[in-house]
Design a protein around this motif. Structure first.
Motif, PDB file in Angstrom:
ATOM      1  N   MET A  50     -37.008  -0.818 -36.636  1.00 32.80           N
ATOM      2  CA  MET A  50     -37.694  -2.061 -36.939  1.00 32.80           C
ATOM      3  C   MET A  50     -38.654  -1.841 -38.094  1.00 32.80           C
ATOM      4  SD  MET A  50     -40.067  -4.340 -34.473  1.00 32.80           S
ATOM      5  CE  MET A  50     -41.738  -4.204 -35.020  1.00 32.80           C
ATOM      6  N   ILE A  51     -38.726  -2.790 -39.005  1.00 31.70           N
ATOM      7  CA  ILE A  51     -39.631  -2.735 -40.142  1.00 31.70           C
ATOM      8  C   ILE A  51     -40.805  -3.647 -39.822  1.00 31.70           C
ATOM      9  CG2 ILE A  51     -39.875  -3.214 -42.585  1.00 31.70           C
ATOM     10  CD1 ILE A  51     -36.848  -2.486 -42.771  1.00 31.70           C
ATOM     11  N   PRO A  52     -41.993  -3.100 -39.628  1.00 35.05           N
ATOM     12  CA  PRO A  52     -43.127  -3.833 -39.048  1.00 35.05           C
ATOM     13  C   PRO A  52     -43.960  -4.624 -40.054  1.00 35.05           C
ATOM     14  CG  PRO A  52     -43.706  -1.556 -39.330  1.00 35.05           C
ATOM     15  CD  PRO A  52     -42.282  -1.689 -39.794  1.00 35.05           C
ATOM     16  N   PHE A  53     -43.341  -5.521 -40.796  1.00 31.25           N
ATOM     17  CA  PHE A  53     -44.121  -6.268 -41.780  1.00 31.25           C
ATOM     18  C   PHE A  53     -44.952  -7.390 -41.189  1.00 31.25           C
ATOM     19  CE2 PHE A  53     -41.882  -4.825 -45.723  1.00 31.25           C
ATOM     20  CZ  PHE A  53     -43.037  -4.326 -46.295  1.00 31.25           C
ATOM     21  N   SER A  54     -44.737  -7.748 -39.946  1.00 30.73           N
ATOM     22  CA  SER A  54     -45.545  -8.820 -39.376  1.00 30.73           C
ATOM     23  C   SER A  54     -46.946  -8.346 -39.016  1.00 30.73           C
ATOM     24  CB  SER A  54     -44.861  -9.398 -38.139  1.00 30.73           C
ATOM     25  OG  SER A  54     -44.743  -8.398 -37.159  1.00 30.73           O
ATOM     26  N   VAL A  55     -47.174  -7.043 -39.083  1.00 26.45           N
ATOM     27  CA  VAL A  55     -48.471  -6.480 -38.738  1.00 26.45           C
ATOM     28  C   VAL A  55     -49.542  -6.988 -39.700  1.00 26.45           C
ATOM     29  CG1 VAL A  55     -49.765  -4.336 -38.548  1.00 26.45           C
ATOM     30  CG2 VAL A  55     -47.395  -4.423 -37.800  1.00 26.45           C
ATOM     31  N   ASP A  56     -50.600  -7.566 -39.160  1.00 32.02           N
ATOM     32  CA  ASP A  56     -51.762  -8.004 -39.923  1.00 32.02           C
ATOM     33  C   ASP A  56     -51.491  -9.112 -40.944  1.00 32.02           C
ATOM     34  OD1 ASP A  56     -52.928  -4.616 -40.081  1.00 32.02           O
ATOM     35  OD2 ASP A  56     -53.338  -6.136 -38.574  1.00 32.02           O
ATOM     36  N   LEU A  57     -50.387  -9.799 -40.883  1.00 28.23           N
ATOM     37  CA  LEU A  57     -50.112 -10.874 -41.828  1.00 28.23           C
ATOM     38  C   LEU A  57     -50.202 -12.220 -41.125  1.00 28.23           C
ATOM     39  CD1 LEU A  57     -47.038  -9.582 -43.850  1.00 28.23           C
ATOM     40  CD2 LEU A  57     -49.421  -9.690 -44.568  1.00 28.23           C
ATOM     41  N   PRO A  58     -51.065 -13.117 -41.634  1.00 28.13           N
ATOM     42  CA  PRO A  58     -51.082 -14.459 -41.052  1.00 28.13           C
ATOM     43  C   PRO A  58     -49.724 -15.130 -41.233  1.00 28.13           C
ATOM     44  CG  PRO A  58     -52.984 -14.093 -42.464  1.00 28.13           C
ATOM     45  CD  PRO A  58     -52.059 -12.922 -42.658  1.00 28.13           C
ATOM     46  N   ALA A  59     -49.313 -15.842 -40.234  1.00 28.33           N
ATOM     47  CA  ALA A  59     -47.983 -16.456 -40.251  1.00 28.33           C
ATOM     48  C   ALA A  59     -47.835 -17.530 -41.318  1.00 28.33           C
ATOM     49  CB  ALA A  59     -47.667 -17.048 -38.879  1.00 28.33           C
ATOM     50  N   ASP A  60     -48.949 -18.084 -41.815  1.00 30.46           N
ATOM     51  CA  ASP A  60     -48.846 -19.189 -42.756  1.00 30.46           C
ATOM     52  C   ASP A  60     -48.813 -18.763 -44.224  1.00 30.46           C
ATOM     53  OD1 ASP A  60     -51.449 -18.288 -42.701  1.00 30.46           O
ATOM     54  OD2 ASP A  60     -52.340 -20.270 -42.864  1.00 30.46           O
ATOM     55  N   LEU A  61     -48.743 -17.466 -44.524  1.00 29.66           N
ATOM     56  CA  LEU A  61     -48.668 -17.027 -45.917  1.00 29.66           C
ATOM     57  C   LEU A  61     -47.231 -17.049 -46.400  1.00 29.66           C
ATOM     58  CD1 LEU A  61     -51.079 -13.956 -46.088  1.00 29.66           C
ATOM     59  CD2 LEU A  61     -51.511 -16.302 -46.805  1.00 29.66           C
ATOM     60  N   PRO A  62     -46.971 -17.700 -47.543  1.00 31.90           N
ATOM     61  CA  PRO A  62     -45.613 -17.638 -48.089  1.00 31.90           C
ATOM     62  C   PRO A  62     -45.324 -16.229 -48.589  1.00 31.90           C
ATOM     63  CG  PRO A  62     -47.075 -18.886 -49.549  1.00 31.90           C
ATOM     64  CD  PRO A  62     -47.870 -18.504 -48.350  1.00 31.90           C
ATOM     65  N   GLY A  63     -44.113 -15.794 -48.390  1.00 30.63           N
ATOM     66  CA  GLY A  63     -43.761 -14.461 -48.844  1.00 30.63           C
ATOM     67  C   GLY A  63     -42.280 -14.201 -48.764  1.00 30.63           C
ATOM     68  N   TYR A  64     -41.879 -13.097 -49.364  1.00 28.75           N
ATOM     69  CA  TYR A  64     -40.482 -12.658 -49.380  1.00 28.75           C
ATOM     70  C   TYR A  64     -40.448 -11.164 -49.123  1.00 28.75           C
ATOM     71  CZ  TYR A  64     -39.745 -17.088 -51.714  1.00 28.75           C
ATOM     72  OH  TYR A  64     -39.721 -18.418 -52.011  1.00 28.75           O
ATOM     73  N   GLY A  65     -39.379 -10.702 -48.523  1.00 29.99           N
ATOM     74  CA  GLY A  65     -39.255  -9.281 -48.270  1.00 29.99           C
ATOM     75  C   GLY A  65     -37.818  -8.833 -48.328  1.00 29.99           C
ATOM     76  N   LEU A  66     -37.621  -7.526 -48.456  1.00 28.60           N
ATOM     77  CA  LEU A  66     -36.284  -6.966 -48.430  1.00 28.60           C
ATOM     78  C   LEU A  66     -36.331  -5.525 -47.973  1.00 28.60           C
ATOM     79  CD1 LEU A  66     -34.945  -5.539 -51.639  1.00 28.60           C
ATOM     80  CD2 LEU A  66     -36.930  -6.978 -51.909  1.00 28.60           C
ATOM     81  N   VAL A  67     -35.264  -5.105 -47.329  1.00 23.82           N
ATOM     82  CA  VAL A  67     -35.079  -3.707 -46.975  1.00 23.82           C
ATOM     83  C   VAL A  67     -34.585  -3.021 -48.238  1.00 23.82           C
ATOM     84  CG1 VAL A  67     -33.786  -2.080 -45.547  1.00 23.82           C
ATOM     85  CG2 VAL A  67     -34.590  -4.253 -44.574  1.00 23.82           C
ATOM     86  N   LEU A  68     -35.186  -1.904 -48.573  1.00 18.38           N
ATOM     87  CA  LEU A  68     -34.869  -1.236 -49.831  1.00 18.38           C
ATOM     88  C   LEU A  68     -33.736  -0.239 -49.675  1.00 18.38           C
ATOM     89  CD1 LEU A  68     -38.525  -0.531 -50.924  1.00 18.38           C
ATOM     90  CD2 LEU A  68     -36.970  -2.184 -51.962  1.00 18.38           C
ATOM     91  N   PRO A  69     -32.855  -0.191 -50.669  1.00 19.82           N
ATOM     92  CA  PRO A  69     -31.855   0.869 -50.662  1.00 19.82           C
ATOM     93  C   PRO A  69     -32.559   2.194 -50.906  1.00 19.82           C
ATOM     94  CG  PRO A  69     -31.770  -0.354 -52.735  1.00 19.82           C
ATOM     95  CD  PRO A  69     -32.769  -1.045 -51.850  1.00 19.82           C
ATOM     96  N   GLY A  70     -32.150   3.233 -50.233  1.00 20.74           N
ATOM     97  CA  GLY A  70     -32.754   4.553 -50.414  1.00 20.74           C
ATOM     98  C   GLY A  70     -32.197   5.233 -51.642  1.00 20.74           C
ATOM     99  N   SER A  71     -32.352   4.593 -52.794  1.00 22.12           N
ATOM    100  CA  SER A  71     -31.768   5.123 -54.027  1.00 22.12           C
ATOM    101  C   SER A  71     -32.606   4.699 -55.222  1.00 22.12           C
ATOM    102  CB  SER A  71     -30.343   4.584 -54.194  1.00 22.12           C
ATOM    103  OG  SER A  71     -30.384   3.197 -54.498  1.00 22.12           O
ATOM    104  N   THR A  72     -32.150   5.087 -56.389  1.00 21.66           N
ATOM    105  CA  THR A  72     -32.839   4.705 -57.619  1.00 21.66           C
ATOM    106  C   THR A  72     -32.734   3.210 -57.900  1.00 21.66           C
ATOM    107  OG1 THR A  72     -30.880   5.251 -58.916  1.00 21.66           O
ATOM    108  CG2 THR A  72     -32.558   6.982 -58.680  1.00 21.66           C
ATOM    109  N   ALA A  73     -31.921   2.484 -57.145  1.00 20.26           N
ATOM    110  CA  ALA A  73     -31.812   1.032 -57.317  1.00 20.26           C
ATOM    111  C   ALA A  73     -32.977   0.278 -56.657  1.00 20.26           C
ATOM    112  CB  ALA A  73     -30.488   0.539 -56.730  1.00 20.26           C
ATOM    113  N   ALA A  74     -33.753   0.950 -55.824  1.00 22.60           N
ATOM    114  CA  ALA A  74     -34.818   0.285 -55.073  1.00 22.60           C
ATOM    115  C   ALA A  74     -35.884  -0.366 -55.961  1.00 22.60           C
ATOM    116  CB  ALA A  74     -35.456   1.260 -54.089  1.00 22.60           C
ATOM    117  N   PRO A  75     -36.429   0.316 -56.974  1.00 21.76           N
ATOM    118  CA  PRO A  75     -37.440  -0.352 -57.803  1.00 21.76           C
ATOM    119  C   PRO A  75     -36.910  -1.591 -58.509  1.00 21.76           C
ATOM    120  CG  PRO A  75     -37.559   2.015 -58.116  1.00 21.76           C
ATOM    121  CD  PRO A  75     -36.310   1.737 -57.309  1.00 21.76           C
TER     122      PRO A  75
END
Length: 160
Positions: free
Chosen positions: A1-26
């Motif tokens: 599990m990727i714990p991004f809900s920690v300490d973030l108010p639910a009403d903030l707009p945002g985007y997220g993604l799981v990163l590839p473990g490679s040089t393509a991640a940045p």
């Protein structure tokens, strides 16, 4: 599990993604940053946000087999870039040798362009390294090009 809900108010707009473990991640993180900033009308932050995303993500994927990235918009029009990874320990600024080191300047650069940055442990493992970027004061071309002494010989900005 990727714990991004920690300490973030639910009403903030945002985007997220799981990163590839490679040089393509940045690159994947920078694409997400560009799309989010464009949508939020904050494209002026794009250069600094690209730099911060690249540095934080690169550090994460070099040290952890799993990582994730998120960008959120705060009501103050600041954006927060966050990277979660499983690696132990906190990231540290290093003093790079300017003559021989090709790395080691990333967190120094993050600190230079962000309003704040830090790292916090996540219950259940890993950490989130984050940085905030805010709108910069607007400076007109006249302000930027004004001589040190005003047109009347007194110090100050031209036309004021």
């Amino acid at each position: 599990m990727i714990p991004f809900s920690v300490d973030l108010p639910a009403d903030l707009p945002g985007y997220g993604l799981v990163l590839p473990g490679s040089t393509a991640a940045p690159s994947a993180a920078r694409a997400l940053v560009a799309a989010a900033l464009d949508e939020w009308g904050l494209s002026a932050l794009d250069g600094d946000a690209d730099l911060v995303a690249s540095e934080l993500v690169t550090n994460a994927v070099l040290r952890s087999p799993r990582a994730a990235f998120m960008i959120v918009l705060h009501p103050s029009h600041e954006v927060e870039l966050m990277v979660w990874d499983e690696a132990p320990g906190r990231p540290r600024e290093r003093r790079a040798d300017p003559m021989s080191d090709t790395g080691g300047r990333g967190l120094f650069l993050v600190g230079a362009v962000s309003t704040a940055w830090g790292c916090r442990p996540v219950p259940g493992g890993g950490k989130i390294t984050w940085a905030r970027l805010g709108p910069k004061p607007k400076e007109t071309l006249d302000d930027a090009l004004a001589p040190a002494g005003g047109p009347d010989g007194h110090a100050g900005r031209r036309g004021r």
